[in-house]
Design a protein around this motif. Structure first.
Motif, PDB file in Angstrom:
ATOM      1  N   PHE A  16       0.858  -1.184   0.000  1.00  0.00           N
ATOM      2  CA  PHE A  16       0.000   0.000   0.000  1.00  0.00           C
ATOM      3  C   PHE A  16       0.895   1.234   0.000  1.00  0.00           C
ATOM      4  N   VAL A  30       3.659   0.448   2.558  1.00  0.00           N
ATOM      5  CA  VAL A  30       3.429  -0.574   3.572  1.00  0.00           C
ATOM      6  C   VAL A  30       3.483  -1.909   2.857  1.00  0.00           C
ATOM      7  N   ALA A  32       2.462  -5.017   3.207  1.00  0.00           N
ATOM      8  CA  ALA A  32       1.566  -5.826   4.049  1.00  0.00           C
ATOM      9  C   ALA A  32       1.734  -7.317   3.775  1.00  0.00           C
ATOM     10  N   GLU A  51       0.519 -12.876  14.257  1.00  0.00           N
ATOM     11  CA  GLU A  51       0.005 -11.822  15.123  1.00  0.00           C
ATOM     12  C   GLU A  51      -0.766 -10.786  14.319  1.00  0.00           C
ATOM     13  N   SER A  52      -1.495  -9.962  15.034  1.00  0.00           N
ATOM     14  CA  SER A  52      -2.175  -8.841  14.407  1.00  0.00           C
ATOM     15  C   SER A  52      -1.141  -7.966  13.695  1.00  0.00           C
ATOM     16  N   GLY A  53      -1.416  -7.580  12.469  1.00  0.00           N
ATOM     17  CA  GLY A  53      -0.490  -6.746  11.709  1.00  0.00           C
ATOM     18  C   GLY A  53       0.465  -7.541  10.837  1.00  0.00           C
ATOM     19  N   SER A  54       0.348  -8.880  10.849  1.00  0.00           N
ATOM     20  CA  SER A  54       1.294  -9.679  10.065  1.00  0.00           C
ATOM     21  C   SER A  54       0.871  -9.816   8.595  1.00  0.00           C
ATOM     22  N   GLY A  55      -0.324  -9.308   8.250  1.00  0.00           N
ATOM     23  CA  GLY A  55      -0.724  -9.297   6.837  1.00  0.00           C
ATOM     24  C   GLY A  55      -1.759 -10.350   6.477  1.00  0.00           C
ATOM     25  N   LYS A  56      -2.403 -10.951   7.477  1.00  0.00           N
ATOM     26  CA  LYS A  56      -3.340 -12.048   7.208  1.00  0.00           C
ATOM     27  C   LYS A  56      -4.568 -11.588   6.420  1.00  0.00           C
ATOM     28  N   THR A  57      -5.177 -10.490   6.867  1.00  0.00           N
ATOM     29  CA  THR A  57      -6.393 -10.028   6.196  1.00  0.00           C
ATOM     30  C   THR A  57      -6.080  -9.562   4.775  1.00  0.00           C
ATOM     31  N   THR A  58      -4.934  -8.895   4.617  1.00  0.00           N
ATOM     32  CA  THR A  58      -4.534  -8.460   3.278  1.00  0.00           C
ATOM     33  C   THR A  58      -4.341  -9.675   2.378  1.00  0.00           C
ATOM     34  N   TYR A  67      -8.493  -7.457  -3.458  1.00  0.00           N
ATOM     35  CA  TYR A  67      -7.312  -6.691  -3.852  1.00  0.00           C
ATOM     36  C   TYR A  67      -6.646  -7.381  -5.032  1.00  0.00           C
ATOM     37  N   SER A 284       4.635  -2.725   9.241  1.00  0.00           N
ATOM     38  CA  SER A 284       4.988  -3.168   7.884  1.00  0.00           C
ATOM     39  C   SER A 284       5.480  -2.004   7.022  1.00  0.00           C
TER      40      SER A 284
END
Ligand SMILES: Nc1ncnc2c1ncn2[C@@H]1O[C@H](COP(=O)(O)OP(=O)(O)O)[C@@H](O)[C@H]1O
Ligand SMILES: [Mg+2]
Length: 332
Positions: A16, A30, A32, A51-58, A67, A284
């Motif tokens: 991003f 970023v 991600a 963990e949260s922020g590791s890029g799973k949802t992306t 995306y 990220s």
């Protein structure tokens, strides 16, 4: 694609841009998701943990083609979908569906369950009114909700019931792949177990491939045949579930395992003791040099802060991205 695979990601990146000012000048990015490859088989579940922020949802959103990947390739069946034009996305939605963490925001509160569940059939022009009604009744039964719930609205349901509706809506089109992004994280533990059991029963019946995303290793242990561990946008370890729990190699995987809460001494005995993690996952937008995990790694050596570790095979179906196994780094 190798035999039995329904979905494949190859070196997928999603960046991003970070922009500044009115002219939105790009000042950084970023990263991600940063070079993830994976393969999902028909009727199987691949767990993605981090963990949260590791890029799973992306990663999930790239997999279902919400995306477009910045680079890398995505296949569904034999078809490459990463670069599909928008005009062809509707047809794709029939074959791959996503279930979100929070069923409250993903279900329209003004609509009845009948309308919510019928909508995908209407959008895809499947069946007449009668046929659609039959399929709504059938899917409600499959997710074990009473038939008369079709007249209710989401606000009159419990969290667990709402997630059943979200699952029903994803499955009514009989997709080949379902991407589940933390599908039980918003639920109480007892409800969580019931939803997981339901997902397993449904999979036996439909043979859909599940990409099951969670921050909690314990949740996927009973679901996934294989697990990918993600850290700051990269896959750091991949192994069959039993192998990952029994012989974890990456210091990050080991730290995640020791963070699993256990109830009894017996359970504790099943999980090897490793050192717990200090510190927070970095952003990220500002990825550490060398191995991304080195600032938090209890086993880091000088080379880890200098060079990116390669992906190393440590078993027939087991890979790890860590200098400890690469035989590199003369000063370790
Ligand atoms: N639309 C976006 N624009 C900019 N950055 C984003 C966007 N979505 C996610 N990110 C960033 O990408 C990283 C990964 O986020 P995410 O995929 O949501 O991780 P996870 O689901 O593992 O918590 C985070 O640093 C997050 O802030
Ligand atoms: Mg997420």
């Amino acid at each position: 694609m190798s035999g039995g695979a329904v979905m494949k990601l190859q070196a997928v990146c999603k960046y991003f841009p970070i922009t500044r000012g009115l002219l939105r000048v790009k000042v950084g990015e970023v990263r991600a998701v940063d070079g993830v490859s994976l393969e999902l088989r028909r009727g199987a579940t691949l767990g993605v943990v981090g963990e949260s922020g590791s890029g799973k949802t992306t990663l999930a959103k790239v997999a279902v083609r919400i995306y477009r990947p910045t680079s890398g390739r995505v296949w569904l069946g034999g078809q490459e979908i990463g670069a599909l034009p928008v005009s062809q996305l509707l047809a794709l939605r029939r074959r791959i569906q996503m279930v979100y963490q929070d069923p409250t925001s993903s279900l329209n509160p003004r609509h009845s369950l009948r309308r919510i569940l019928e909508e995908p059939l209407v959008v895809h022009r499947l069946g007449g009114r009668r046929e659609r009604e039959r399929r709504v009744a059938e899917i409600l039964e499959r997710v074990e909700l009473p038939a008369d719930f079709r007249f209710r609205h989401p606000s009159h349901l419990s969290g667990g019931q709402r997630q059943r509706v979200a699952i029903a809506r994803a499955l009514i089109l009989e997709p080949e792949v379902v991407v589940l992004d933390e599908p039980t994280s918003a639920l109480d533990v007892s409800v969580q177990a019931k939803i997981l059991a339901l997902l397993r029963r449904l999979q036996q019946r439909t043979q859909a491939g599940y990409l099951f995303i969670t921050h909690n290793l314990a949740v996927v242990s009973g679901m996934a045949t294989h697990i990918v561990v993600m850290y700051l946008g990269q896959a750091v370890e991949y192994a069959p579930t039993a192998e990952l729990f029994g012989r974890p190699r990456h210091p990050y995987t080991r730290a995640l395992l020791s963070a699993i809460p256990v109830l009894t001494a017996e359970e504790r005995g099943l999980i090897p003791e490793y050192r717990r993690l200090d510190g927070e996952i970095p952003s990220s937008a500002c990825i550490p040099r060398g191995c991304r995990f080195h600032p938090r790694c209890p086993e880091a050596h000088a080379c880890c802060s200098r060079e990116v570790p390669p992906e190393v095979a440590v078993g027939p179906d087991h890979t790890v991205r860590c200098w400890l196994y690469a035989g590199g780094g003369d000063d370790r």
